[in-house]
Motif scaffolding. Structure first.
Motif, PDB file in Angstrom:
ATOM      1  N   ALA A  13       5.996   1.529  -0.547  1.00 34.40           N
ATOM      2  CA  ALA A  13       5.704   3.461  -0.588  1.00 34.40           C
ATOM      3  C   ALA A  13       7.388   3.668  -1.287  1.00 34.40           C
ATOM      4  CB  ALA A  13       4.785   3.630   0.745  1.00 34.40           C
ATOM      5  N   SER A  14       7.955   2.983  -0.339  1.00 36.31           N
ATOM      6  CA  SER A  14       9.716   3.711  -0.008  1.00 36.31           C
ATOM      7  C   SER A  14       9.712   3.526  -1.262  1.00 36.31           C
ATOM      8  CB  SER A  14       9.954   2.214   0.322  1.00 36.31           C
ATOM      9  OG  SER A  14       9.821   2.865   1.909  1.00 36.31           O
ATOM     10  N   MET A  15       9.871   2.300  -2.431  1.00 37.40           N
ATOM     11  CA  MET A  15      10.240   2.156  -3.898  1.00 37.40           C
ATOM     12  C   MET A  15       9.313   3.661  -4.465  1.00 37.40           C
ATOM     13  SD  MET A  15      10.363  -1.758  -3.939  1.00 37.40           S
ATOM     14  CE  MET A  15      10.654  -1.690  -5.960  1.00 37.40           C
ATOM     15  N   ARG A  16       8.730   3.571  -4.512  1.00 34.78           N
ATOM     16  CA  ARG A  16       7.513   4.377  -4.964  1.00 34.78           C
ATOM     17  C   ARG A  16       7.973   5.779  -4.986  1.00 34.78           C
ATOM     18  NH1 ARG A  16       2.715   4.002  -3.665  1.00 34.78           N
ATOM     19  NH2 ARG A  16       2.685   5.453  -1.975  1.00 34.78           N
ATOM     20  N   ARG A  17       8.255   6.249  -3.864  1.00 35.13           N
ATOM     21  CA  ARG A  17       8.735   7.883  -3.340  1.00 35.13           C
ATOM     22  C   ARG A  17      10.445   8.026  -4.077  1.00 35.13           C
ATOM     23  NH1 ARG A  17       7.143   9.903   2.674  1.00 35.13           N
ATOM     24  NH2 ARG A  17       5.356   9.348   1.814  1.00 35.13           N
ATOM     25  N   LEU A  18      10.652   6.607  -4.359  1.00 40.07           N
ATOM     26  CA  LEU A  18      12.242   6.596  -4.463  1.00 40.07           C
ATOM     27  C   LEU A  18      12.258   6.373  -5.476  1.00 40.07           C
ATOM     28  CD1 LEU A  18      14.803   4.821  -1.274  1.00 40.07           C
ATOM     29  CD2 LEU A  18      13.763   7.267  -2.381  1.00 40.07           C
ATOM     30  N   GLU A  19      11.334   5.929  -6.459  1.00 37.07           N
ATOM     31  CA  GLU A  19      11.183   6.042  -8.073  1.00 37.07           C
ATOM     32  C   GLU A  19      12.305   4.730  -8.329  1.00 37.07           C
ATOM     33  OE1 GLU A  19      12.209   9.318  -9.812  1.00 37.07           O
ATOM     34  OE2 GLU A  19      10.175  10.291  -9.277  1.00 37.07           O
ATOM     35  N   VAL A  20      11.960   3.401  -8.017  1.00 35.49           N
ATOM     36  CA  VAL A  20      12.806   2.334  -7.959  1.00 35.49           C
ATOM     37  C   VAL A  20      11.694   1.694  -8.381  1.00 35.49           C
ATOM     38  CG1 VAL A  20      14.736   2.745  -6.824  1.00 35.49           C
ATOM     39  CG2 VAL A  20      13.148   0.905  -5.424  1.00 35.49           C
ATOM     40  N   ARG A  21      11.759   0.281  -8.810  1.00 33.05           N
ATOM     41  CA  ARG A  21      11.347  -0.699  -9.423  1.00 33.05           C
ATOM     42  C   ARG A  21      11.144  -2.189  -8.930  1.00 33.05           C
ATOM     43  NH1 ARG A  21       9.612  -0.052 -15.363  1.00 33.05           N
ATOM     44  NH2 ARG A  21       8.906   2.221 -15.457  1.00 33.05           N
ATOM     45  N   THR A  22      12.153  -2.161  -8.081  1.00 39.89           N
ATOM     46  CA  THR A  22      12.946  -3.944  -7.297  1.00 39.89           C
ATOM     47  C   THR A  22      13.419  -3.115  -6.571  1.00 39.89           C
ATOM     48  OG1 THR A  22      15.437  -3.871  -8.751  1.00 39.89           O
ATOM     49  CG2 THR A  22      13.334  -4.651 -10.875  1.00 39.89           C
ATOM     50  N   ARG A  23      13.777  -4.525  -5.490  1.00 38.00           N
ATOM     51  CA  ARG A  23      14.595  -4.889  -4.390  1.00 38.00           C
ATOM     52  C   ARG A  23      15.977  -3.864  -4.475  1.00 38.00           C
ATOM     53  NH1 ARG A  23      11.219  -7.611  -0.113  1.00 38.00           N
ATOM     54  NH2 ARG A  23      13.441  -7.844   1.367  1.00 38.00           N
ATOM     55  N   THR A  24      16.538  -5.257  -5.777  1.00 40.72           N
ATOM     56  CA  THR A  24      17.732  -5.150  -5.865  1.00 40.72           C
ATOM     57  C   THR A  24      18.330  -3.741  -5.828  1.00 40.72           C
ATOM     58  OG1 THR A  24      17.724  -7.275  -6.686  1.00 40.72           O
ATOM     59  CG2 THR A  24      19.928  -5.340  -7.520  1.00 40.72           C
ATOM     60  N   ARG A  76      13.873  11.152   1.990  1.00 40.26           N
ATOM     61  CA  ARG A  76      12.542  11.336   1.285  1.00 40.26           C
ATOM     62  C   ARG A  76      11.727  10.266   2.207  1.00 40.26           C
ATOM     63  NH1 ARG A  76      14.512  10.766  -4.263  1.00 40.26           N
ATOM     64  NH2 ARG A  76      12.260  11.142  -4.786  1.00 40.26           N
ATOM     65  N   LEU A  77      11.850   9.488   3.041  1.00 41.53           N
ATOM     66  CA  LEU A  77      11.192   8.315   3.807  1.00 41.53           C
ATOM     67  C   LEU A  77      10.523   9.020   5.370  1.00 41.53           C
ATOM     68  CD1 LEU A  77      12.680   5.662   2.182  1.00 41.53           C
ATOM     69  CD2 LEU A  77      11.170   6.549   0.933  1.00 41.53           C
ATOM     70  N   THR A  78       9.842   8.060   5.966  1.00 40.89           N
ATOM     71  CA  THR A  78       9.010   8.013   6.644  1.00 40.89           C
ATOM     72  C   THR A  78      10.744   7.272   7.777  1.00 40.89           C
ATOM     73  OG1 THR A  78       8.229   5.779   6.621  1.00 40.89           O
ATOM     74  CG2 THR A  78       6.886   8.407   6.058  1.00 40.89           C
ATOM     75  N   ASP A  79      10.767   7.430   9.061  1.00 38.39           N
ATOM     76  CA  ASP A  79      10.853   6.276   9.896  1.00 38.39           C
ATOM     77  C   ASP A  79      10.938   5.297   9.612  1.00 38.39           C
ATOM     78  OD1 ASP A  79      12.247   8.863  10.625  1.00 38.39           O
ATOM     79  OD2 ASP A  79      10.212   8.858  12.817  1.00 38.39           O
ATOM     80  N   ALA A  96      -5.780   6.575   1.931  1.00 37.05           N
ATOM     81  CA  ALA A  96      -4.307   6.606   2.445  1.00 37.05           C
ATOM     82  C   ALA A  96      -3.528   5.722   3.605  1.00 37.05           C
ATOM     83  CB  ALA A  96      -3.872   8.491   3.472  1.00 37.05           C
ATOM     84  N   GLU A  97      -2.661   5.142   3.440  1.00 33.60           N
ATOM     85  CA  GLU A  97      -1.922   4.388   4.489  1.00 33.60           C
ATOM     86  C   GLU A  97      -1.631   4.906   5.572  1.00 33.60           C
ATOM     87  OE1 GLU A  97      -1.652   1.430   3.049  1.00 33.60           O
ATOM     88  OE2 GLU A  97      -2.155   1.133   0.865  1.00 33.60           O
ATOM     89  N   PRO A  98      -1.816   4.220   6.361  1.00 37.93           N
ATOM     90  CA  PRO A  98      -1.321   4.196   7.743  1.00 37.93           C
ATOM     91  C   PRO A  98       0.073   4.589   7.460  1.00 37.93           C
ATOM     92  CG  PRO A  98      -1.846   1.887   7.913  1.00 37.93           C
ATOM     93  CD  PRO A  98      -2.557   2.580   6.391  1.00 37.93           C
ATOM     94  N   VAL A 135      -2.757   3.918  -6.533  1.00 40.49           N
ATOM     95  CA  VAL A 135      -2.542   4.224  -7.507  1.00 40.49           C
ATOM     96  C   VAL A 135      -0.490   4.745  -6.862  1.00 40.49           C
ATOM     97  CG1 VAL A 135      -4.564   5.137  -7.269  1.00 40.49           C
ATOM     98  CG2 VAL A 135      -3.304   6.276  -5.266  1.00 40.49           C
ATOM     99  N   GLY A 136      -0.377   5.809  -8.093  1.00 38.66           N
ATOM    100  CA  GLY A 136       0.910   6.787  -7.974  1.00 38.66           C
ATOM    101  C   GLY A 136       1.884   6.438  -8.911  1.00 38.66           C
ATOM    102  N   GLY A 137       2.766   6.744  -9.222  1.00 32.05           N
ATOM    103  CA  GLY A 137       3.790   6.184 -10.439  1.00 32.05           C
ATOM    104  C   GLY A 137       3.125   5.640 -11.822  1.00 32.05           C
ATOM    105  N   ALA A 138       3.260   4.886 -12.018  1.00 28.75           N
ATOM    106  CA  ALA A 138       2.421   4.110 -13.368  1.00 28.75           C
ATOM    107  C   ALA A 138       1.545   4.640 -13.641  1.00 28.75           C
ATOM    108  CB  ALA A 138       3.398   2.566 -13.380  1.00 28.75           C
ATOM    109  N   THR A 139       0.631   3.614 -12.640  1.00 32.36           N
ATOM    110  CA  THR A 139      -0.689   4.463 -12.447  1.00 32.36           C
ATOM    111  C   THR A 139      -1.120   6.165 -12.433  1.00 32.36           C
ATOM    112  OG1 THR A 139      -1.050   4.435  -9.997  1.00 32.36           O
ATOM    113  CG2 THR A 139      -1.307   2.323 -11.172  1.00 32.36           C
ATOM    114  N   LEU A 140      -0.422   6.735 -12.293  1.00 28.51           N
ATOM    115  CA  LEU A 140      -0.919   8.180 -12.742  1.00 28.51           C
ATOM    116  C   LEU A 140      -2.069   8.692 -13.433  1.00 28.51           C
ATOM    117  CD1 LEU A 140       1.604  10.479 -10.234  1.00 28.51           C
ATOM    118  CD2 LEU A 140      -1.116   9.490 -10.409  1.00 28.51           C
ATOM    119  N   PRO A 141      -1.148   7.922 -14.785  1.00 25.62           N
ATOM    120  CA  PRO A 141      -2.342   8.230 -15.996  1.00 25.62           C
ATOM    121  C   PRO A 141      -3.377   7.918 -15.848  1.00 25.62           C
ATOM    122  CG  PRO A 141       0.072   8.223 -16.690  1.00 25.62           C
ATOM    123  CD  PRO A 141       0.211   7.856 -15.179  1.00 25.62           C
ATOM    124  N   LEU A 142      -3.329   6.239 -15.463  1.00 27.33           N
ATOM    125  CA  LEU A 142      -4.779   5.543 -15.255  1.00 27.33           C
ATOM    126  C   LEU A 142      -5.665   7.103 -14.774  1.00 27.33           C
ATOM    127  CD1 LEU A 142      -4.118   2.394 -14.682  1.00 27.33           C
ATOM    128  CD2 LEU A 142      -4.511   2.983 -17.155  1.00 27.33           C
TER     129      LEU A 142
END
Length: 237
Positions: free
Chosen positions: A212-223, A174-177, A101-103, A79-86
């Motif tokens: 989680a990092s990509m979702r929090r930073l609002e990016v979609r690819t590793r690049t 904005r990320l955890t360690d 929640a993820e550990p 859940v989160g990001g693009a799936t929030l409307p769902l």
């Protein structure tokens, strides 16, 4: 391969009980072993039945009405990001949602998002079996099921406006360690397998932190993530 949606037939024990006595649960979990464990725990209860299983939230939304679901149990990473409307659609339809929640995640911003979507249940994915069962029962009775640690994180998040806005902070703050470590290694060009070996983590855990990092930073690819990390670490002129 895990089917996108599978209707779960009631056990012989369940078929002997009046249908109105059952809390009807749908599992949304893409890891088969964990999904099996959830089903075993819930089906051991005399007042519960797992009526369907899905591996993705869109399939859960489609299946929920058809099997008369009361509670959907879903992994946070789905859940989160693009799936929030769902997620909002599911909650508006009257189905209660329990997010696991993820550990190691800092749940503050994610908890705000899911609560605004209508979610009333948020527990650690590694909760004790009885805590999970109690949470499902609470949601079926239109009560909330929020973990105390998650609530503390939410209070901290909401009472730290400067932190929430990110004013004066670097992007990676904005990320955890652990998320930051994974993101930095991605920027160095390491694969998930290499990151897992470097940090002594399982591959699944690396993927979870990366998602989680990509979702929090609002990016979609590793690049995109690598570029963002590199810019963040560049010295200020």
């Amino acid at each position: 391969m895990t089917p996108e949606f599978r209707r779960t037939l009631p056990s012989p024990r369940a078929r002997t009980r009046p249908p109105t006595s059952l809390v009807r649960v749908l599992l949304c979990e893409d890891q088969e072993v964990f999904r099996l464990g959830l089903r075993v725990v819930l089906e051991a209860e005399p007042d519960m039945a797992v009526v369907a299983e899905t591996a993705h939230l869109p399939a859960a939304v489609s299946a929920a009405d058809g099997v008369g679901t009361q509670v959907v149990v879903v992994r946070q990473g789905l859940v989160g990001g693009a799936t929030l409307p769902l997620l909002r659609e599911l909650c508006r339809g009257g189905t209660a949602v329990l997010v696991l929640a993820e550990p190691g995640e800092d749940a503050g911003s994610e908890l705000v998002d899911v609560l605004q979507a209508g979610v009333r249940g948020f527990l650690p994915r590694r909760s004790a079996a009885q805590r999970l069962v109690d949470g499902v029962r609470s949601l079926a009775k239109n009560e909330a099921a929020l973990d105390a640690a998650a609530t503390d994180q939410l209070v901290h998040y909401l009472t730290s406006p400067a932190e929430r806005r990110g004013s004066g902070r670097r992007t990676l703050d904005r990320l955890t360690d652990r998320q930051r470590e994974v993101a930095e290694l991605v920027a160095q060009g390491l694969s998930n397998d290499e990151i897992a070996a470097r940090l002594f983590l399982s591959l699944a855990t690396v993927k979870s932190h990366l998602t989680a990092s990509m979702r929090r930073l609002e990016v979609r690819t590793r690049t995109q993530l690598a570029i963002l990390v590199s810019r963040d670490q560049a010295p200020v002129a």
